[in-house]
Design an enzyme around this catalytic site. Structure first.
Site, short mmCIF file in Angstrom:
data_model
loop_
_atom_site.label_atom_id
_atom_site.label_comp_id
_atom_site.label_asym_id
_atom_site.label_seq_id
_atom_site.Cartn_x
_atom_site.Cartn_y
_atom_site.Cartn_z
CE LYS A 164 30.33 -10.84 -14.00
NZ LYS A 164 31.27 -11.32 -15.40
CD1 TRP B 296 17.51 -11.67 -14.20
CD2 TRP B 296 17.66 -14.14 -13.62
NE1 TRP B 296 17.59 -12.89 -15.88
CE2 TRP B 296 17.99 -14.10 -15.46
CE3 TRP B 296 17.91 -15.26 -12.90
CZ2 TRP B 296 18.22 -15.07 -16.19
CZ3 TRP B 296 18.54 -16.87 -13.65
CH2 TRP B 296 18.95 -16.32 -15.27
CB CYS C 76 16.99 -11.99 -6.95
SG CYS C 76 15.50 -13.11 -7.33
CE LYS D 97 33.31 -12.05 -23.19
NZ LYS D 97 33.04 -13.45 -22.36
NE ARG E 38 23.35 -10.71 -6.74
CZ ARG E 38 23.47 -11.57 -6.02
NH1 ARG E 38 25.20 -11.23 -6.22
NH2 ARG E 38 23.00 -12.23 -5.62
CD GLU F 274 28.75 -13.28 -23.16
OE1 GLU F 274 28.14 -13.98 -22.32
OE2 GLU F 274 30.15 -13.59 -22.80
C1 BG6 Z 1 27.31 -16.59 -17.30
C2 BG6 Z 1 28.02 -16.35 -17.26
O1 BG6 Z 1 25.98 -16.73 -16.83
O2 BG6 Z 1 27.48 -17.71 -16.40
C3 BG6 Z 1 29.00 -15.59 -18.10
O3 BG6 Z 1 27.10 -14.37 -18.16
C4 BG6 Z 1 29.81 -17.00 -16.51
O4 BG6 Z 1 29.77 -14.50 -18.01
C5 BG6 Z 1 28.76 -18.12 -17.09
O5 BG6 Z 1 30.74 -16.48 -17.92
C6 BG6 Z 1 29.66 -18.50 -15.15
O6 BG6 Z 1 29.55 -17.56 -14.73
P1 BG6 Z 1 30.64 -17.86 -13.27
O7 BG6 Z 1 29.96 -16.94 -11.73
O8 BG6 Z 1 30.51 -19.39 -12.62
O9 BG6 Z 1 32.18 -17.77 -13.80
#
Ligand code: BG6
Length: 608
Positions: free
Chosen positions: A603, A75, A2, A485, A27, A488
């Site tokens: 994200k 979210w 969120c 990649k 996010r 997702e």
């Molecule tokens: C996922 C993202 O939710 O979390 C990925 O979609 C990311 O892109 C993974 O690699 C880890 O997130 P972070 O912010 O800890 O690198």
């Protein structure tokens, strides 16, 4: 994850809140809401559509009169996306309005207690216990009610709170969820991340866990977890909102793919002085390095895949055992770590719950923790013994690209620096490696110039029921990221496989027309990969190979081939991943997928 925003100032609040929420949609999002306070009470609007719907229904906020307000993008964690589950949440008398990012772990017992006292709940959320507790502990003092309420909460929260009796005040507080305070002479802002407030002020304050900020239009006071007023340092944001906007690209992802040369340059050049690597931002030094007998690299998703690259590179240059581990596994396997272990934590957002928990477990075991993070002042950055920031700038697309590549670039710098400190590699060789690393941004540019070739290759992709990415050593590490990649953002299933392992079972899936990407950038094993290409070709596979310029043998055996510029084997991942990022982008585009906000993804996942 969120997102929350808050504003108190001399201007109308609603339009600012709505703009801030739009910056937070990336996010993870399923619903949103805002509350504007004034002497006439609260005005609340919510939606399960996009933020634009809120803008339309409030005439860009003009229908909501007041200069203090809070907003939320949701979210869902507890309770399906719905109007009643959308934030802000209020108590029964409508005296308090609250927005929340995080999870209240003990909400069920609190709800039971409140229901026994006659409280009626209208949502299925964990958050709703908060306004009811505020009402319970309110006897005329807003701050005291907040202090007593948060003392009852277990779990994680970033909160922004309004009180109808105090329409000139905004209170915000955090524990384990990010919260940034933006200050200016005539207004104060709070947000889950800088992108939501950088358009209004670049002077920001990173709140600590347990802090409570009390803000009015022209003042802010922060109280620490002991209730004492405390001065938190004001930092200056180094980038502007344009960095967090599309800048003419159709999607953030393509913009961020193209930003990689500059992001890598920004990440490495500031740490290279007189042809040496210098990390003046960390306490780690030769004496500390010498006490480590192993290194553990821990992360999630693409950050984990960067960690796998780091494993191979650091082992090669330091000759000590390096494990790469998925954070959600590491945190629950009672890891073998102690004061002789260096734990490297990688996280773009610095807020991923599993990764933060793994960090805390590593510290509990006595390990030294170094984090590689892209968001300044994030929870993981603050909780680590040392932090090295990737200077990639804000990354908005859910599927990371520049976040991943700058993590790898920083791991290379770390390996070269540590090898120099420990004397585990020849100095001349290290100089040559550093010189080659500095040519990578320009070599990535050459790959970016071939985006149309990759677009055509993506158009030719016919069979999409399941694809394979095979490689060995560093190529296998890249294969993991290439596969993720594609999955997702295009929702097409694929699997990364160690090329030498395929024959032990999974090769049974290879049949006529099965698409197999062969990653053969790591030259030391190119002949082995050639055998694997022949292996799958002989069973009917369609093989698309990515390899370094000059590998003519692979061309003969492949149905399609894409050449990357030549570089040292260790640096192949930084080049080899680029064509797969672009390829996945175009496959998703042709499949009509939501490239920047893929379904079900966020994200950064700040919940388990
Ligand atoms: C996922 C993202 O939710 O979390 C990925 O979609 C990311 O892109 C993974 O690699 C880890 O997130 P972070 O912010 O800890 O690198």
């Amino acid at each position: 994850m969120c997102g929350i925003v808050g504003f108190v100032g001399k201007k109308p609040a609603a339009g600012l809140l709505l703009d801030g929420l739009e910056k937070l949609e990336y996010r993870g999002y399923d619903s949103a809401g805002i509350c504007v306070g004034s002497n006439n009470g609260f005005q609340i609007e919510k939606t399960t559509e996009r933020i634009q719907t809120l803008k339309n229904s409030t005439h860009n906020g003009e229908y909501l009169v007041g200069s203090v307000g809070i907003g939320h993008t949701r979210w869902a964690t507890h309770g399906a996306p719905s109007y009643y589950n959308a934030h802000p949440h209020t108590d029964m008398d409508g005296r308090f309005a609250v927005v929340h990012n995080g999870i209240i772990e003990n909400y069920l017992s609190l709800a039971k207690e409140l229901k026994r006292e006659g409280v009626t709940f209208v949502s299925e959320t964990d958050t709703e216990v908060i306004p009811h507790l505020l009402a319970k502990y309110y006897h005329g003092d807003f701050l005291e009610a907040v202090q007593k309420t948060v003392a009852r909460l277990e779990g994680s929260y970033a909160l922004a709170i309004l009180c109808r009796d105090d329409p000139d005040t905004l209170i915000a507080t955090r524990r384990f969820s990010p919260l940034i305070l933006g200050v200016s002479s005539d207004a104060n802002y709070i947000a889950s991340d800088v992108t939501a407030l950088v358009n209004h002020t670049k002077d920001v304050l990173y709140m600590e866990d347990g802090d409570i900020a009390v803000m009015t239009a022209d003042s802010h006071t922060v109280y620490d977890k002991l209730g004492q007023p405390v001065e938190r340092p004001i930092s200056r944001v180094t980038w502007d909102i344009a960095a967090a906007e599309k800048g003419g690209y159709d999607h953030f992802m393509m913009k961020e793919i193209n930003e990689q040369p500059k992001a890598i340059e920004q990440t490495i050049e500031c740490r290279i002085k007189e042809r040496h690597v210098e990390f003046d931002e960390i306490a780690l030094d030769r004496k500390k390095l010498e006490q480590f007998n192993k290194i553990q690299i821990v992360a999630c998703g693409s950050a984990y895949h960067a960690g796998v690259v780091g494993k191979y590179v650091i082992e090669e240059l330091l000759r000590i055992p390096v494990e790469a581990d998925i954070a959600s596994e590491y945190r629950y396997r009672d890891p073998l770590a102690d004061e002789h272990t260096l734990v490297i934590i990688i996280s773009q957002s610095g807020e991923t719950a599993d990764t933060l928990a793994a960090l805390q477990e590593a510290k509990r075991k006595g390990a030294y923790t170094l984090s590689i993070v892209n968001v300044v002042g994030s929870s993981i950055a603050k909780a680590s013994d040392d932090v090295l920031y990737t200077w990639a700038g804000p990354e908005i697309a859910v599927a990371t690209t520049k976040g991943y590549s700058t993590q790898i670039a920083l791991l290379y710098l770390f390996a070269i620096w540590a090898a120099r400190q420990l004397g585990t590699a020849d100095r001349h060789e290290l100089h040559q490696l550093l010189a080659e690393l500095r040519t990578i941004p320009e070599k990535i540019d050459r790959i970016l110039d071939q985006a149309d070739t990759l677009k055509e290759m993506a158009k030719r992709l016919t069979r999409t029921d399941s694809l394979f990415f095979i490689g060995r050593n560093l190529d296998y590490a890249v294969a993991m990221e290439a596969s993720l990649k594609l999955k997702e953002i295009s929702y097409i299933h694929s699997e990364a496989y160690a090329a030498g392992e395929l024959k032990h079972g999974t090769i049974s899936l290879i049949e006529k027309g099965r698409v197999v990407f062969a990653l053969s950038g790591y030259e030391k094993l190119a002949d082995k990969l050639l055998s694997n290409i022949k292996e799958v070709k002989s069973r009917g596979a369609t093989v698309i190979t990515v390899t370094q310029e000059g590998n003519m043998l692979a061309a003969k055996e492949s149905d399609d081939i894409f050449y990357i510029p030549r570089t040292h084997s260790l640096f192949v991942p930084l080049l080899e991943v680029i064509p797969f990022q672009i390829y996945a982008y175009y496959v998703a585009l042709f499949n009509g997928c939501d490239i920047d906000k893929p379904r079900n993804l966020a994200k950064s996942v700040t919940v388990e």
